[in-house]
Design a protein around this motif. Structure first.
Motif: not given
Length: 382
Positions: A67-87
């Motif tokens: 399902x489309x959830x703007x909040x969870x989708x935006x949170x996914x984008x933010x968290x993924x960027x953190x993981x990529x910068x970390x790893x």
């Protein structure tokens, strides 16, 4: 100089898929590389234990794939960027729609060197399923085009040639894109071993989520039609009734559970005992598959199949005369589905012959070791 050992970040939309669909691939990758996984929360402890036992780092998120959830989708984008910068991964490997669309955007911004999104089928996005869903389709197509714009760093993986051709025709990708086609997710032929079908008690099995485009209604009404002439024939259905935009109606779900036409089993952890008990595996899907795993599992265990002449499904039927392993029928054609079921009931020798041919075709085309070698080569950039 090419870096031998690489950090590979995998992003998915379902933790179950990590072992069910990518387990053997992950095992092949960890021989030479470090693997990190970004996944929705893992509820099943055994999955987490298996992955951590393979020395894989796990980062969880709250992504909702259906399902489309703007909040969870935006949170996914933010968290993924953190993981990529970390790893600091050398390779980013997302699969299924949301991880592909969102993940490729983020990986580009974070300047990941090798981005290898895999489309495991196009789902609803290129079939006619009504006005409400068509808006989501339009948005998805726009995002997909932006995400998959050609780049030297981007290598797109498809599971069938039809999907590649569809995206070319839709102008979502162009000939400038680097693209690879692999034979689905493959099937582990040592795990799904051959067993002779029961010819004295012909039965049919469908394995699928309970959504319309998988052909649940067609299977139910074909079974109902067959039972008028052959009341002893058994029909089984394995799969969850989940929260999905295309879930079958509550009325049909109630009939399936209660009226005795089909034995509804629900979600199971191991489909092998059920495939072993059945004679024929059925999937009348028009969903937009990659290559349906349930058909490959049935073929590996020596089961004749019936499926639709639709994207992904048609890949599983051997076109060579005398080597046929099943039937292709038109989509949404209950009459043809029932006809092919009746053929197997009346020609039990063909159930065995088609099943043996299917096992051979699985070895030839869908052996997970062959598929994974192609995948490893793509991920390594060789």
């Amino acid at each position: 100089m090419i870096k031998e050992r690489k950090i590979i970040l995998i992003s998915c939309d379902s933790p179950r898929s990590l072992l069910d669909f990518r387990g053997k691939l992950i095992e092949a990758l960890i021989v030479k590389h470090e693997v990190i996984i970004f996944t929705p929360k893992i509820e099943q402890e055994w999955i987490k234990n298996k992955l951590t036992g393979m020395a894989i780092k796990i980062y969880e998120n709250g992504l909702n794939p259906s399902n489309v959830s703007i909040i969870s989708d935006l949170k996914y984008l933010f968290e993924l960027s953190k993981i990529i910068r970390l790893t600091k991964p050398d390779v980013f490997f997302p699969y299924t729609f949301k991880p592909v669309i969102y993940g490729v955007f983020v990986a580009r911004l974070c300047k990941v060197n090798h981005i290898t999104p895999m489309l495991t089928g196009l789902g609803y996005n290129f079939i006619d399923i009504g006005s409400r869903k068509s808006l989501i389709q339009k948005i998805t197509r726009i995002l997909l085009k932006l995400s998959l714009s050609a780049s030297k760093r981007l290598h797109i993986i498809f599971q069938n040639q039809d999907d590649y051709n569809t995206l070319i025709r839709a102008n979502i990708i162009t000939k400038r894109n680097t693209a690879h086609v692999v034979n689905g997710s493959g099937v582990d032929l040592s795990y799904y071993q051959y067993s002779p079908p029961d010819l004295n008690n012909i039965s049919f099995l469908m394995i699928s989520r309970l959504i319309n485009a998988k052909g649940i209604k067609e299977y139910y009404y074909a079974a109902k039609q067959i039972k008028e002439s052959f009341p002893e024939i058994v029909f089984k259905l394995i799969g969850p009734y989940d929260d999905n935009i295309d879930a079958i109606s509550a009325e049909l779900y109630s009939k399936i559970k209660t009226d005795g036409t089909i034995q509804y089993i629900g979600l199971v952890d191991d489909v092998r005992p059920y495939i072993s008990q059945c004679s024929v595996v059925v999937l009348p899907s028009y969903y937009g598959e990659g290559v349906p795993r349930c058909l490959l599992e049935g073929m590996a265990m020596g089961r004749a199949v019936i499926t639709c002449n639709s994207v992904g499904c048609r890949e599983t039927i051997n076109p060579i005369l005398q080597m046929e392993n099943g039937f292709l029928i038109p989509i949404k054609d209950i009459k043809q589905l029932a006809s092919k079921m009746e053929y197997y009931i009346r020609h039990t020798d063909e159930v065995t012959r088609f099943g043996v041919n299917g096992r051979k075709y699985a070895f030839e085309k869908f052996d997970v070791n062959k598929v994974n070698q192609a995948m490893v080569n793509i991920l390594e950039g060789t």
